[in-house]
Every structure is written in structure tokens, then in C-alpha cells.
Design a protein around this motif. Structure first.
Motif, PDB file in Angstrom:
ATOM      1  N   ARG A   1      36.818 -45.125 -10.072  1.00 31.14           N
ATOM      2  CA  ARG A   1      37.280 -45.310  -8.692  1.00 31.14           C
ATOM      3  C   ARG A   1      38.629 -46.007  -8.619  1.00 31.14           C
ATOM      4  NH1 ARG A   1      31.625 -46.411  -8.247  1.00 31.14           N
ATOM      5  NH2 ARG A   1      31.939 -48.664  -8.348  1.00 31.14           N
TER       6      ARG A   1
ATOM      7  N   SER B   1      36.680 -53.662 -13.066  1.00 32.94           N
ATOM      8  CA  SER B   1      37.460 -52.634 -12.385  1.00 32.94           C
ATOM      9  C   SER B   1      38.481 -53.229 -11.434  1.00 32.94           C
ATOM     10  CB  SER B   1      36.519 -51.687 -11.627  1.00 32.94           C
ATOM     11  OG  SER B   1      35.697 -50.984 -12.525  1.00 32.94           O
ATOM     12  N   ALA B   2      38.121 -54.335 -10.791  1.00 32.97           N
ATOM     13  CA  ALA B   2      39.072 -54.993  -9.894  1.00 32.97           C
ATOM     14  C   ALA B   2      40.286 -55.489 -10.669  1.00 32.97           C
ATOM     15  CB  ALA B   2      38.389 -56.152  -9.166  1.00 32.97           C
TER      16      ALA B   2
ATOM     17  N   GLN C   1      31.871 -45.543 -14.563  1.00 29.52           N
ATOM     18  CA  GLN C   1      31.646 -45.134 -13.180  1.00 29.52           C
ATOM     19  C   GLN C   1      32.470 -46.000 -12.226  1.00 29.52           C
ATOM     20  OE1 GLN C   1      27.539 -45.351 -11.952  1.00 29.52           O
ATOM     21  NE2 GLN C   1      27.878 -44.189 -10.086  1.00 29.52           N
ATOM     22  N   SER C   2      32.520 -47.291 -12.541  1.00 31.35           N
ATOM     23  CA  SER C   2      33.312 -48.195 -11.708  1.00 31.35           C
ATOM     24  C   SER C   2      34.807 -47.966 -11.910  1.00 31.35           C
ATOM     25  CB  SER C   2      32.949 -49.644 -12.038  1.00 31.35           C
ATOM     26  OG  SER C   2      33.621 -50.548 -11.194  1.00 31.35           O
TER      27      SER C   2
ATOM     28  N   ILE D   1      39.715 -61.545  -8.461  1.00 32.52           N
ATOM     29  CA  ILE D   1      38.267 -61.795  -8.557  1.00 32.52           C
ATOM     30  C   ILE D   1      37.899 -63.267  -8.442  1.00 32.52           C
ATOM     31  CG2 ILE D   1      37.947 -59.726  -9.985  1.00 32.52           C
ATOM     32  CD1 ILE D   1      37.566 -61.616 -12.401  1.00 32.52           C
TER      33      ILE D   1
ATOM     34  N   ASN E   1      30.517 -57.655 -15.998  1.00 37.79           N
ATOM     35  CA  ASN E   1      30.381 -57.205 -14.615  1.00 37.79           C
ATOM     36  C   ASN E   1      31.333 -56.030 -14.389  1.00 37.79           C
ATOM     37  OD1 ASN E   1      31.000 -56.978 -11.727  1.00 37.79           O
ATOM     38  ND2 ASN E   1      29.755 -58.816 -11.500  1.00 37.79           N
ATOM     39  N   PRO E   2      30.822 -54.796 -14.221  1.00 39.33           N
ATOM     40  CA  PRO E   2      31.697 -53.626 -14.098  1.00 39.33           C
ATOM     41  C   PRO E   2      32.640 -53.691 -12.900  1.00 39.33           C
ATOM     42  CG  PRO E   2      29.443 -52.946 -14.576  1.00 39.33           C
ATOM     43  CD  PRO E   2      29.401 -54.402 -14.244  1.00 39.33           C
ATOM     44  N   GLU E   3      32.167 -54.223 -11.778  1.00 38.13           N
ATOM     45  CA  GLU E   3      32.994 -54.253 -10.574  1.00 38.13           C
ATOM     46  C   GLU E   3      34.164 -55.225 -10.731  1.00 38.13           C
ATOM     47  OE1 GLU E   3      32.611 -52.054  -8.267  1.00 38.13           O
ATOM     48  OE2 GLU E   3      30.835 -51.288  -9.291  1.00 38.13           O
ATOM     49  N   MET E   4      33.898 -56.366 -11.346  1.00 39.02           N
ATOM     50  CA  MET E   4      34.980 -57.326 -11.558  1.00 39.02           C
ATOM     51  C   MET E   4      35.978 -56.799 -12.584  1.00 39.02           C
ATOM     52  SD  MET E   4      33.323 -61.138 -11.329  1.00 39.02           S
ATOM     53  CE  MET E   4      32.567 -61.715  -9.803  1.00 39.02           C
TER      54      MET E   4
END
Length: 434
Positions: free
Chosen positions: A202, A163-164, A198-199, A139, A158-161
């Protein structure tokens, strides 16, 4: 005004109990030899919060029924117990893994999380990354590992970070321990567990987890909610929203979400108490198994402290009995309106000081603004970080108190950082009767 502590309480009716030694030793739900206790009241308190947090009841005991206890300390003890439980879950429980679990928390997480990680021996994602995967952070542009997961402008993770980061270590077999904030320490931010999940959904599963297509939880993931303030405040705000008392409504965070493993709350914050205490709640299937059954107390010692203060359960029982949920919902709505009022009044300071900064996140009772001089900072007992200060609009904070603060911030020298310590001490004395 700078700390999330409710000073509006009166427990004087309980004064006679200070002449008793009340010791809630051992597990709240098992018999014990020590008879000077408040375990019955503790069970009532836990049942109240189980309903507030939509946990499965213990009337028909199942592995998913709630389990918990009244903490001897504040939320830090609950955070430590959660990390300890998560470690054992991955060491010997259903999530058993050959790889070491990795701990994730945001840049706005309470400072106790890292302390608890040290005590429990859990490695943070930064520590694991620096030791085994230097320069490979997914990230950051240069691959360095940040101290916490980045947040948005209001302080929510930050959900996307997140999850990454989870995806990076999951691919290498490491299970995840995730701590989400429900009212972060300085900005009062609320992480959104549903958006996070939700993130995370995936992220490909590791080898050690359940693979059903319709699964509602992951065995390679433990999610803990640090709701020191928010876990007590948000349920009432939700009630207030349903009654039309406010339009504000925080994220769903509790056991309605099957992937939430544990929740912690501090009594002294929303409810108010003369000392720190709180609630830790999880599920029966995650109850820690003690190494021994101490004959001395004739009860399994499943709590962190063992010998716990029975007054804490008594105070919280009195608080939830004396103040109805409807009244709590009204108070939550009033606090939210007062926080909005504080923002509106603080905006008038810009007429005198054009560079004055104000910020407040959604559902937050914390209002951030430019840090004033030490005289004002200490007079109103503000909390600060860098060039910012904040107030926390708890139930004891009044419109008059906010008006007094705003009036002080209108002073021409309100942001003169050269004020001497002598001025600060003199101001403390002159305002000691306010």
C-alpha cells in the motif's frame, strides 16, 4: 539451555577429513584450480536447501534460479553479504537509484545487523532520520526516531509501523533494505513476511521502480530473511503440521514469496556443528559480480570470505544425508511439545514465587521467565536480558533437564540476587559432573 545451539550431533565418522586441507575457494558453481575442496558436496547442500525453501532450481538456469554458498562464519556473514548485495543492487543493478537506500530492522533484530550496516555503509532509518529529518518520525508522538521498528508483545515486527517508516522515506526517493527476523535472538519471534508485504504494497512506489499493476515484487525494495534458527527449523515444523504431528505452523518466509531476495541460516543452530557456519541463498540475477577474475584461483571470487572452509560443507552434507526430512519434522514437533511442557512446568513455580513471569510466542522454541539468581543462571547456562531469562528447547534439551531447572526455581532463594560470586563458583564446581 540458554542459547539456540544444538548439541545433539556426532560427526566422529568424518574425523579422517581433519587430516586434509579442504578449501572451497571461489564460487561454488565454477571451475577452479584448487582441487582439495568439497564443492560437489556444497552444491548438493545448496540444492537441498533450495528444495526446502522452494527456490527455482539451477537445472535450467534462469535469472531467478537460486544461487548461494556455504558460509565460512555463521549467519552474520550471510547478513553482511545480503546488505552488500542490496547496496550494489541499488547502486548499479536493476534497482539503481540516485538516492541512498535506507535500512530497516526491528527492535528485536540481531545485533549483527547494525554492525553489518556500518561495514557496508548503509544508513539505518534512525540515522537517516536524525541527520536529515529530525523530529519528523511518523510513528512516534514526539517525532523522535527509534533505534528499531517497534514489535508486538512476542517480539514480531509491527507491519503497519514498518510501512509507515518505509512510506516516509520512499516519498523522498529512498529505496528500502528490509531485514526480517525468523526466530529473534531473545524472544524467538517470527516476523510475518506476507503480512509485511501486504502492508508494504500500500506504500506508493518511488520514481525508480516498476509500475505494473500486477507486479509481484518491487525494484525499490530488497527483503532479506535473517533465519539463523528459523529458516532451518520452520520448514520441518511445516512438514510436521502437514503430517498431523503438531498444530503449530510458522509463517511462509521462503522463495515461494517472489519478493524475498535473500535468506540466511546458521548450521550450528538447528542442525548442530562444532563450529559456526551456515547457508546464504539468493538468486542468480543477484549474484555479485567480482571486480576481477583472480588467475591465482582461476575462479570468480563471488563470496565474502573467498577462501572458505570445506569442512563446513562436508558436515552439513553429512547432517542432511544422515537425518531424513521426516525425522527432522518429528524432531521439530517434539521440540515444540517440549517447549509447551516447559511452560506448564514453569507455571508451578508461581506456587512458591507468585510474581514469577512466563512467556512464549507462537512457534517459538524460546521460553521466557523471571531471571533467577546467578547460581541457577550459570548452572543451567541461561541467557538473560534485564529481569528476564530464557531457555531454548533445542534437540539436545531433555524433559529431565527442564525438570531439574524447575526444581531449582522452586527453591526459596531462587530469585535472591544477592548471591555472591563465591557461591556461584562453588556451585559450578559442585555441579561440574552433571
Amino acid at each position: 539451555m540458554g542459547y539456540p545451539l544444538n548439541q545433539k550431533f556426532d560427526y566422529s565418522v568424518l574425523t579422517p577429513f581433519l587430516n586434509l586441507h579442504l578449501n572451497n575457494v571461489g564460487d561454488p558453481y565454477t571451475a577452479r584450480s584448487m582441487l582439495l575442496h568439497t564443492h560437489d558436496l556444497e552444491q548438493e547442500v545448496l540444492g537441498y536447501f533450495a528444495r526446502l525453501w522452494h527456490a527455482r532450481p539451477r537445472t535450467s538456469l534462469t535469472p531467478d534460479s537460486f544461487w548461494g554458498y556455504v558460509l565460512g562464519m555463521g549467519a552474520t556473514e550471510g547478513n553482511m553479504y545480503a546488505l552488500w548485495s542490496a547496496r550494489e543492487y541499488f547502486r548499479t543493478g536493476p534497482g539503481k537509484s540516485v538516492e541512498q537506500p535506507v535500512l530497516y530492522f526491528s527492535q528485536e533484530a540481531h545485533y549483527s545487523i547494525e554492525k553489518c550496516a556500518k561495514i557496508t555503509g548503509l544508513a539505518t532509518f534512525q540515522e537517516m532520520g536524525n541527520e536529515y529529518y529530525p523530529g519528523q518520525c511518523p510513528i512516534t508522538s514526539d517525532g523522535h526516531w527509534p533505534q528499531g521498528v517497534p514489535v508486538d508483545k512476542h517480539g514480531a515486527v509491527n507491519p503497519e509501523m514498518l510501512s509507515a517508516l518505509v512510506g516516509f522515506f520512499t516519498a523522498k526517493g529512498h529505496p528500502s533494505v528490509i531485514v526480517l527476523n525468523l526466530g529473534s535472538t531473545f524472544q524467538g519471534a517470527f516476523d510475518d513476511p506476507q503480512a509485511v508485504w501486504q502492508s508494504l504494497s500500500r506504500v506508493p512506489r518511488g520514481d525508480n521502480c516498476c509500475q505494473q499493476a500486477n507486479e509481484l515484487s518491487r525494484q525499490d525494495c530488497w527483503i532479506h530473511i535473517d533465519g539463523a534458527l528459523g529458516a532451518a527449523y520452520l520448514p520441518y515444523l511445516e512438514m510436521a503440521c502437514e503430517k498431523g504431528l503438531t498444530r503449530e505452523k510458522g509463517p511462509c518466509f521462503d522463495f515461494r514469496l517472489p519478493w524475498v531476495n535473500s535468506v540466511v541460516m546458521s548450521t550450528h543452530k538447528w542442525f548442530g556443528a562444532p563450529f559456526a557456519s551456515g547457508i546464504y541463498m539468493s538468486k542468480e540475477k543477484y549474484r555479485m559480480k567480482p571486480a576481477t577474475l583472480p588467475e591465482y584461483i582461476d575462479s570468480p571470487d563471488t563470496t565474502l570470505g573467498g577462501s572458505r572452509n570445506g569442512i563446513s560443507a562436508l558436515l552439513l552434507w553429512y547432517a542432511i544425508t544422515a537425518i531424513t526430512p521426516a525425522k527432522q519434522a518429528q524432531t521439530a514437533a517434539e521440540c515444540m511439545k517440549l517447549a509447551v511442557y516447559a511452560c506448564e512446568q514453569l507455571a508451578t513455580v508461581r506456587a512458591i514465587h507468585p510474581e514469577f513471569h512466563i512467556a512464549k510466542g507462537p512457534q517459538s522454541l524460546m521460553v521466557l521467565f523471571s531471571r533467577p539468581n546467578n547460581r541457577i543462571f550459570n548452572r543451567f547456562q541461561l541467557s538473560g536480558r534485564g529481569e528476564l531469562a530464557h531457555i531454548v528447547v533445542m534437540p539436545h534439551v531433555t524433559r529431565s533437564a527442564i525438570d531439574h531447572l524447575v526444581h531449582s526455581l522452586h527453591e526459596l532463594d531462587a530469585f535472591d540476587i544477592t548471591k555472591s560470586k563465591g557461591d556461584v563458583q562453588a556451585d559450578r564446581i559442585s555441579h561440574s559432573d552433571e
